[in-house]
Write a protein that holds these residues in place. Sequence first.
Motif, short mmCIF file in Angstrom:
data_model
loop_
_atom_site.label_atom_id
_atom_site.label_comp_id
_atom_site.label_asym_id
_atom_site.label_seq_id
_atom_site.Cartn_x
_atom_site.Cartn_y
_atom_site.Cartn_z
N PHE A 173 36.64 62.45 34.42
CA PHE A 173 37.12 63.70 33.82
C PHE A 173 36.21 64.84 34.25
CE2 PHE A 173 37.67 60.07 31.03
CZ PHE A 173 39.01 60.11 30.69
N ARG A 174 36.79 66.02 34.39
CA ARG A 174 35.99 67.20 34.71
C ARG A 174 35.62 67.91 33.41
NH1 ARG A 174 35.74 69.23 39.60
NH2 ARG A 174 35.82 71.38 38.90
N PRO A 175 34.33 68.28 33.25
CA PRO A 175 33.92 68.93 32.00
C PRO A 175 34.12 70.44 32.01
CG PRO A 175 32.00 68.50 33.38
CD PRO A 175 33.20 67.97 34.13
N ILE B 177 37.55 78.11 23.76
CA ILE B 177 37.17 76.82 23.15
C ILE B 177 35.64 76.78 23.09
CG2 ILE B 177 37.28 74.30 23.31
CD1 ILE B 177 40.04 75.40 22.99
N PRO B 178 35.06 77.01 21.92
CA PRO B 178 33.60 76.97 21.83
C PRO B 178 33.08 75.57 22.18
CG PRO B 178 34.58 77.89 19.84
CD PRO B 178 35.70 77.28 20.63
N ASN C 74 42.71 66.37 31.04
CA ASN C 74 42.29 67.53 30.24
C ASN C 74 43.48 68.41 29.87
OD1 ASN C 74 39.57 66.88 30.26
ND2 ASN C 74 39.10 68.13 32.04
N ASP C 75 44.35 68.67 30.85
CA ASP C 75 45.55 69.49 30.60
C ASP C 75 46.42 68.86 29.51
OD1 ASP C 75 45.02 71.39 32.58
OD2 ASP C 75 46.10 70.29 34.12
N VAL C 76 46.67 67.58 29.66
CA VAL C 76 47.58 66.88 28.76
C VAL C 76 47.05 66.87 27.33
CG1 VAL C 76 48.56 64.59 28.25
CG2 VAL C 76 48.66 65.49 30.58
N ILE C 77 45.74 66.67 27.18
CA ILE C 77 45.13 66.69 25.84
C ILE C 77 45.26 68.08 25.23
CG2 ILE C 77 42.90 66.59 24.63
CD1 ILE C 77 42.16 64.26 26.56
N GLY D 155 38.19 71.30 29.78
CA GLY D 155 37.11 70.32 29.87
C GLY D 155 36.27 70.29 28.61
N ARG D 156 35.98 71.48 28.06
CA ARG D 156 35.21 71.57 26.81
C ARG D 156 35.99 70.96 25.66
NH1 ARG D 156 34.16 76.69 28.91
NH2 ARG D 156 35.65 77.74 27.55
N ASN D 157 37.29 71.23 25.62
CA ASN D 157 38.14 70.70 24.56
C ASN D 157 38.09 69.17 24.53
OD1 ASN D 157 40.33 71.13 22.51
ND2 ASN D 157 41.47 69.92 23.99
#
Length: 482
Positions: free
Chosen positions: A66-68, A216-217, A464-467, A73-75
Motif C-alpha cells: 500500500f502507498r502511504p 484527512i488529518p 486506498n481509493d476503494v477504502i 494513504g493517510r486514511n
Amino acid sequence: MDYKRPMRTVAVLGGGIGGLAASYYLCKSSQVTKVIVLESSSRFGGWLQSTRRSDGAVFEHGPRGFRPAGAMGRNTLNMVDDLGLGGEILPVTYNHLASKNRYLYVNKQLHRMPSGISGLLQTVPPFSRPLLLSVAMEIFVKKGKEDDESIHSFVSRRLGKELADVAVDSLCRGVFAGDSRKLSVRSCFPPLYNAEQHRGSLTLGMLLGSGPTPVIPPGPLAQKAIKELWAQWSLKRGVESFPESITEYLQRSGRVQLQREAAVKQISPSASGWKIHLEDGVILADHVISALPAKALSSVLPSSCQLLIEHLQDIFTATVAVVNLEYEGSILPVEGFGHLLPSSEDLGLLGVIYDSVAFPQHNRPNGQTTRLTVMMGGAWFQEVFGSPESVTEQCLLAKATEAVHCHLGVTTAPIWSWVALQKNCIPQYYHGHFRRVESMRSFIRKNNLSLSLIGSSYDGVSVNDVIFIGRKAVEELLGTEV
C-alpha cells in the motif's frame, strides 16, 4: 436521495475490502442499528489474498503493498492504527532499493528508470533524450479542448510520443493491466487531468497544486510514515491480514451480521427500502451499499433500473494471471521493485515483481530464497491466452518461468510455484468513464433510490481509493463525518 428516513438496517453487497471498509465506517455511527454483509464466496477480503506457508513464507496473489502518501494513504493508515495493526507493518522507505530501482524491459534488455536530478538530465536508455527536456517543454504545450482523452494521447501531446509509448504504456499495464490507448486520463489519473485544467501544465500543477484534496488529518501511524519517509508498506502476515482484522472488528461490534456464500440473486424496491433475494430467503434493508463489481450489480437490479443496468454493463474488466515463483538462493541480476514491459515488447507479459527485495521478511526464515511474481494477460488476456475458462495452469506457469529465464537470465527451475487466475479483477476506465459514473449517480438521485455505489468499478482501483470511497459513501448516507 432521501436520507432522512431512519437507517435501521444497511445491507452491504460484497465482502471485499470495499464492502468491509464501508461496514467498518457504518460501525462508527450510532445511526445504524444493524449492518448485513453479503459475500458470495467462502471468504472475505476479495482480491487481497495471501498464502502463508507452514515454513513462514508469504506470497501475495493480488495487491502486495500500500502507498502511504496523500489523503487516501493517510486514511488507510488511520484505519490500520485503529485496528491495532501498527506493530504488524513492514515499511519500505524512499531510500530503499525497491523504491529507487524500477526497471523497464525494452528491446530484450533491462533498463533502470531514471531517478534523481542526474537521471533526469542525462539521456538514459531506452529513451533517446533527457526526460527533463520533455518536462521543460511541457509548460509551453496548449491545454487540451476535450473533456476526456486517452492516457496515451494526453501524454503524447504533453510529454512526447516516446514517453507515452514506453514509460506510460508500461505503467498502465502495471497499475491497471490495461491499454493506455483506451484508458481515460481523467478517470485513471485525475491529478494529471486536473493539473492541465487548473494550471495549464503538469509541471505547474505538481508544483502549485491542482484543485482541492480531501482533508484527512494524519494519526500517529500516518505521522510515523511521513517522518520515516515510507514509500510503501505491507504486513508481516501478508496483506490479507488487513481484511481479516476488519472482519474480526465487525464481529466484535455486535451490530454486523457477516454472511459468506450468500450470493444475491435479485434486489427489488420495497416500502422501506429494498428486498434482497438470496438462495434461501429474503432480507429487508433500509439502504443498500453495493461493493459488487459493476456487471454483477447489473445482473441483480430490477428492470425499473434499465438505464443504470446499461451503464453498469458498459464497464469492462481485465483478467490477470498472477504466478508466484520461489527460487533457491539469490538469483536476481539487479535489485529493485521489479520490471514492467510496454505492449510493444510482449502483449501477454505485464511485468515481474521482485518480492524478496521489497519484503525479504516474507521469505522463509531458513535458507536464502528469491520470491518473484509474474503478472500476465490483462487487457490482452483473450488475445494471447484465449478464454480464461480454457487456459491451463501449466500454460501460464510455463510462460512465467520462460519470462524469468529470458528477462533475468535465471537458468534454474523454481522450487515452488502458485498460479492464480484472477478473473475480471481490474475495472477498465475507458474514455468517457466519468460521464457513465455521473449518469449512474444522477439516475440514483432522480429516482430516490436508497443505493450507494462503491468498490473499484467507479472512482479508483487502488486499495486506498476503494477504502476511501467506502468512507465517503457512508458519510453521504449518514450526513456526518465518521
